[in-house]
Design a protein around this motif. Structure first.
Motif, PDB file in Angstrom:
ATOM      1  N   MET A   1       0.767  -1.067   0.086  1.00 35.54           N
ATOM      2  CA  MET A   1      -0.154  -0.167   0.040  1.00 35.54           C
ATOM      3  C   MET A   1       1.023   1.115   0.069  1.00 35.54           C
ATOM      4  SD  MET A   1      -2.919  -1.005   2.575  1.00 35.54           S
ATOM      5  CE  MET A   1      -4.187  -2.322   2.297  1.00 35.54           C
ATOM      6  N   LEU A   2       1.764   1.279   0.758  1.00 33.59           N
ATOM      7  CA  LEU A   2       2.764   2.288   1.097  1.00 33.59           C
ATOM      8  C   LEU A   2       3.722   2.685  -0.445  1.00 33.59           C
ATOM      9  CD1 LEU A   2       3.885   1.891   4.555  1.00 33.59           C
ATOM     10  CD2 LEU A   2       2.589   3.820   3.708  1.00 33.59           C
ATOM     11  N   GLN A   3       4.103   1.321  -1.012  1.00 29.56           N
ATOM     12  CA  GLN A   3       4.624   1.500  -2.121  1.00 29.56           C
ATOM     13  C   GLN A   3       3.949   2.061  -3.137  1.00 29.56           C
ATOM     14  OE1 GLN A   3       6.314  -2.452  -2.046  1.00 29.56           O
ATOM     15  NE2 GLN A   3       8.113  -2.060  -1.402  1.00 29.56           N
ATOM     16  N   ASP A   4       2.785   1.523  -3.292  1.00 30.28           N
ATOM     17  CA  ASP A   4       1.904   2.029  -4.335  1.00 30.28           C
ATOM     18  C   ASP A   4       1.652   3.687  -4.019  1.00 30.28           C
ATOM     19  OD1 ASP A   4      -0.280   1.964  -6.334  1.00 30.28           O
ATOM     20  OD2 ASP A   4      -1.554   2.193  -4.836  1.00 30.28           O
ATOM     21  N   LEU A   5       1.300   3.909  -2.796  1.00 27.15           N
ATOM     22  CA  LEU A   5       1.261   5.282  -2.792  1.00 27.15           C
ATOM     23  C   LEU A   5       2.458   6.192  -2.961  1.00 27.15           C
ATOM     24  CD1 LEU A   5      -1.465   5.133   0.221  1.00 27.15           C
ATOM     25  CD2 LEU A   5      -1.840   6.070  -2.026  1.00 27.15           C
ATOM     26  N   VAL A   6       3.376   5.822  -2.846  1.00 25.00           N
ATOM     27  CA  VAL A   6       4.692   6.480  -3.115  1.00 25.00           C
ATOM     28  C   VAL A   6       4.753   6.647  -4.525  1.00 25.00           C
ATOM     29  CG1 VAL A   6       7.109   6.352  -3.732  1.00 25.00           C
ATOM     30  CG2 VAL A   6       6.197   5.673  -1.279  1.00 25.00           C
ATOM     31  N   GLY A   7       4.321   5.680  -5.501  1.00 29.52           N
ATOM     32  CA  GLY A   7       4.290   5.847  -6.956  1.00 29.52           C
ATOM     33  C   GLY A   7       3.018   6.811  -7.309  1.00 29.52           C
ATOM     34  N   VAL A   8       2.031   6.445  -6.895  1.00 28.12           N
ATOM     35  CA  VAL A   8       0.730   7.424  -7.199  1.00 28.12           C
ATOM     36  C   VAL A   8       1.114   9.056  -6.723  1.00 28.12           C
ATOM     37  CG1 VAL A   8      -1.518   7.993  -6.412  1.00 28.12           C
ATOM     38  CG2 VAL A   8      -0.875   5.406  -6.821  1.00 28.12           C
ATOM     39  N   ASN A   9       1.722   9.296  -5.449  1.00 29.13           N
ATOM     40  CA  ASN A   9       1.942  10.483  -5.243  1.00 29.13           C
ATOM     41  C   ASN A   9       3.140  11.126  -6.412  1.00 29.13           C
ATOM     42  OD1 ASN A   9       1.805  12.856  -3.363  1.00 29.13           O
ATOM     43  ND2 ASN A   9       4.067  12.482  -3.200  1.00 29.13           N
ATOM     44  N   SER A  10       3.843  10.521  -6.569  1.00 27.05           N
ATOM     45  CA  SER A  10       5.005  11.002  -7.658  1.00 27.05           C
ATOM     46  C   SER A  10       4.293  11.212  -8.886  1.00 27.05           C
ATOM     47  CB  SER A  10       5.918   9.804  -8.150  1.00 27.05           C
ATOM     48  OG  SER A  10       6.930  10.371  -8.972  1.00 27.05           O
ATOM     49  N   GLN A  11       3.321  10.463  -9.462  1.00 23.18           N
ATOM     50  CA  GLN A  11       2.688  10.904 -10.641  1.00 23.18           C
ATOM     51  C   GLN A  11       1.768  12.289 -10.426  1.00 23.18           C
ATOM     52  OE1 GLN A  11       1.616   6.498 -11.308  1.00 23.18           O
ATOM     53  NE2 GLN A  11       1.622   7.376 -13.537  1.00 23.18           N
ATOM     54  N   VAL A  12       1.066  12.338  -9.082  1.00 26.35           N
ATOM     55  CA  VAL A  12       0.321  13.450  -8.847  1.00 26.35           C
ATOM     56  C   VAL A  12       1.244  14.742  -9.003  1.00 26.35           C
ATOM     57  CG1 VAL A  12      -0.918  14.546  -7.036  1.00 26.35           C
ATOM     58  CG2 VAL A  12      -1.477  12.130  -7.771  1.00 26.35           C
ATOM     59  N   GLN A  13       2.328  14.579  -8.296  1.00 28.33           N
ATOM     60  CA  GLN A  13       3.512  15.460  -8.480  1.00 28.33           C
ATOM     61  C   GLN A  13       3.844  16.115  -9.993  1.00 28.33           C
ATOM     62  OE1 GLN A  13       6.454  13.523  -5.745  1.00 28.33           O
ATOM     63  NE2 GLN A  13       6.471  15.734  -4.888  1.00 28.33           N
ATOM     64  N   SER A  14       3.730  14.789 -10.789  1.00 22.46           N
ATOM     65  CA  SER A  14       4.062  15.394 -12.114  1.00 22.46           C
ATOM     66  C   SER A  14       2.999  16.195 -12.493  1.00 22.46           C
ATOM     67  CB  SER A  14       4.482  13.864 -12.803  1.00 22.46           C
ATOM     68  OG  SER A  14       5.600  13.520 -12.579  1.00 22.46           O
ATOM     69  N   SER A  15       1.595  15.740 -12.262  1.00 19.95           N
ATOM     70  CA  SER A  15       0.548  16.337 -13.012  1.00 19.95           C
ATOM     71  C   SER A  15       0.443  17.802 -12.261  1.00 19.95           C
ATOM     72  CB  SER A  15      -0.506  15.812 -12.481  1.00 19.95           C
ATOM     73  OG  SER A  15      -0.745  14.291 -13.333  1.00 19.95           O
ATOM     74  N   LEU A  16       0.933  17.851 -11.121  1.00 12.48           N
ATOM     75  CA  LEU A  16       0.778  19.336 -10.494  1.00 12.48           C
ATOM     76  C   LEU A  16       1.749  20.145 -11.141  1.00 12.48           C
ATOM     77  CD1 LEU A  16       0.570  18.225  -6.716  1.00 12.48           C
ATOM     78  CD2 LEU A  16      -0.880  19.829  -7.833  1.00 12.48           C
ATOM     79  N   ALA A  17       2.887  19.628 -11.438  1.00  5.36           N
ATOM     80  CA  ALA A  17       3.835  20.669 -12.199  1.00  5.36           C
ATOM     81  C   ALA A  17       3.444  21.008 -13.514  1.00  5.36           C
ATOM     82  CB  ALA A  17       5.306  19.793 -12.320  1.00  5.36           C
ATOM     83  N   LYS A  18       2.934  20.046 -14.375  1.00  4.03           N
ATOM     84  CA  LYS A  18       2.388  20.319 -15.406  1.00  4.03           C
ATOM     85  C   LYS A  18       1.073  21.453 -15.413  1.00  4.03           C
ATOM     86  CE  LYS A  18       1.484  16.766 -18.110  1.00  4.03           C
ATOM     87  NZ  LYS A  18       1.132  15.466 -18.664  1.00  4.03           N
ATOM     88  N   ALA A  19       0.254  21.367 -14.378  1.00  5.46           N
ATOM     89  CA  ALA A  19      -0.792  22.186 -14.385  1.00  5.46           C
ATOM     90  C   ALA A  19      -0.280  23.703 -13.965  1.00  5.46           C
ATOM     91  CB  ALA A  19      -1.656  21.669 -13.281  1.00  5.46           C
ATOM     92  N   PHE A  20       0.821  23.535 -13.000  1.00  7.03           N
ATOM     93  CA  PHE A  20       1.443  24.984 -12.715  1.00  7.03           C
ATOM     94  C   PHE A  20       2.126  25.634 -13.797  1.00  7.03           C
ATOM     95  CE2 PHE A  20       5.457  26.978 -11.408  1.00  7.03           C
ATOM     96  CZ  PHE A  20       4.843  28.218 -10.681  1.00  7.03           C
ATOM     97  N   ARG A  21       2.728  24.797 -14.743  1.00 11.08           N
ATOM     98  CA  ARG A  21       3.435  25.576 -15.985  1.00 11.08           C
ATOM     99  C   ARG A  21       2.121  26.192 -16.817  1.00 11.08           C
ATOM    100  NH1 ARG A  21       6.503  21.177 -15.208  1.00 11.08           N
ATOM    101  NH2 ARG A  21       5.600  19.782 -17.025  1.00 11.08           N
ATOM    102  N   ALA A  22       1.172  25.265 -17.019  1.00 15.82           N
ATOM    103  CA  ALA A  22       0.169  25.655 -17.623  1.00 15.82           C
ATOM    104  C   ALA A  22      -0.731  27.044 -17.261  1.00 15.82           C
ATOM    105  CB  ALA A  22      -0.978  24.621 -18.085  1.00 15.82           C
ATOM    106  N   ALA A  23      -0.682  27.100 -15.645  1.00 14.43           N
ATOM    107  CA  ALA A  23      -1.705  28.211 -15.128  1.00 14.43           C
ATOM    108  C   ALA A  23      -0.697  29.393 -15.516  1.00 14.43           C
ATOM    109  CB  ALA A  23      -1.597  27.807 -13.638  1.00 14.43           C
ATOM    110  N   GLU A  24       0.626  29.263 -15.231  1.00 15.75           N
ATOM    111  CA  GLU A  24       1.652  30.425 -15.456  1.00 15.75           C
ATOM    112  C   GLU A  24       1.400  30.852 -16.670  1.00 15.75           C
ATOM    113  OE1 GLU A  24       5.177  30.754 -12.638  1.00 15.75           O
ATOM    114  OE2 GLU A  24       5.638  29.301 -14.248  1.00 15.75           O
ATOM    115  N   SER A  25       1.311  29.855 -17.980  1.00 14.99           N
ATOM    116  CA  SER A  25       1.448  30.377 -19.225  1.00 14.99           C
ATOM    117  C   SER A  25       0.101  30.992 -19.542  1.00 14.99           C
ATOM    118  CB  SER A  25       1.639  29.112 -19.944  1.00 14.99           C
ATOM    119  OG  SER A  25       1.444  29.442 -21.244  1.00 14.99           O
ATOM    120  N   ALA A  26      -1.231  30.499 -18.842  1.00 22.64           N
ATOM    121  CA  ALA A  26      -2.407  31.216 -19.115  1.00 22.64           C
ATOM    122  C   ALA A  26      -2.620  32.460 -18.391  1.00 22.64           C
ATOM    123  CB  ALA A  26      -3.403  30.189 -18.544  1.00 22.64           C
ATOM    124  N   GLY A  27      -1.564  32.910 -17.602  1.00 25.21           N
ATOM    125  CA  GLY A  27      -1.621  34.157 -16.635  1.00 25.21           C
ATOM    126  C   GLY A  27      -2.547  34.090 -15.515  1.00 25.21           C
TER     127      GLY A  27
END
Length: 153
Positions: A97-123
């Motif tokens: 369970m913990l190992q799975d959540l480490v991986g899931v959280n990592s993918q959420v972190q990637s999605s957050l970074a992508k959304a952050f860059r998009a939000a900055e780009s959109a102003g």
């Protein structure tokens, strides 16, 4: 007609929303199903984790609406937006369970970074600030999940 930066923002926010729902469900499932000697502290920890993740979903949906886009509201639509693969954990053992959540959280972190860059780009700096705060929260989740796994080495 939305601009290319607004379209990219919508795509990124919808992916983030899908991945946050996956993380919420996996953390909640861990909360329900964890067993063993560390049941009590892990049950409590998983509860805090799923509550934090769940609380972050509504602001993402509202950001979509603020940009005149619709937020997904069916399970099948949310599942299609997620980039996190489905798994079947078959027992209440904490390590998988913990190992799975480490991986899931990592993918959420990637999605957050992508959304952050998009939000900055959109102003949308307010949204970018919210996403930065969520990036910090998920960095903390990564540390705490890794720290919990040390019990099982």
């Amino acid at each position: 007609m939305p601009s290319p930066s607004e379209i990219a923002l919508g795509v990124a926010l919808k992916e983030l929303m899908g991945n946050l729902f996956v993380m919420y469900l996996r953390a909640h499932g861990a909360h329900w199903n964890v067993e063993g000697m560390l049941f009590a502290p892990l049950h409590k920890y998983f509860g805090h984790l799923y509550e934090d993740v769940f609380e972050s979903i509504d602001p993402v949906a509202e950001a979509l609406r603020q940009h005149d886009m619709y937020a997904p509201y069916t399970l099948s639509h949310v599942a299609k937006l997620a980039t996190i693969a489905d798994v079947q954990l078959t027992n209440g053992q904490p390590t998988p369970m913990l190992q799975d959540l480490v991986g899931v959280n990592s993918q959420v972190q990637s999605s957050l970074a992508k959304a952050f860059r998009a939000a900055e780009s959109a102003g949308d700096l307010g949204l970018a600030n919210f996403l930065q705060d969520r990036m910090a929260a998920h960095l903390k989740h990564a540390w705490q999940l890794r720290a919990h796994l040390k019990n099982f080495d």
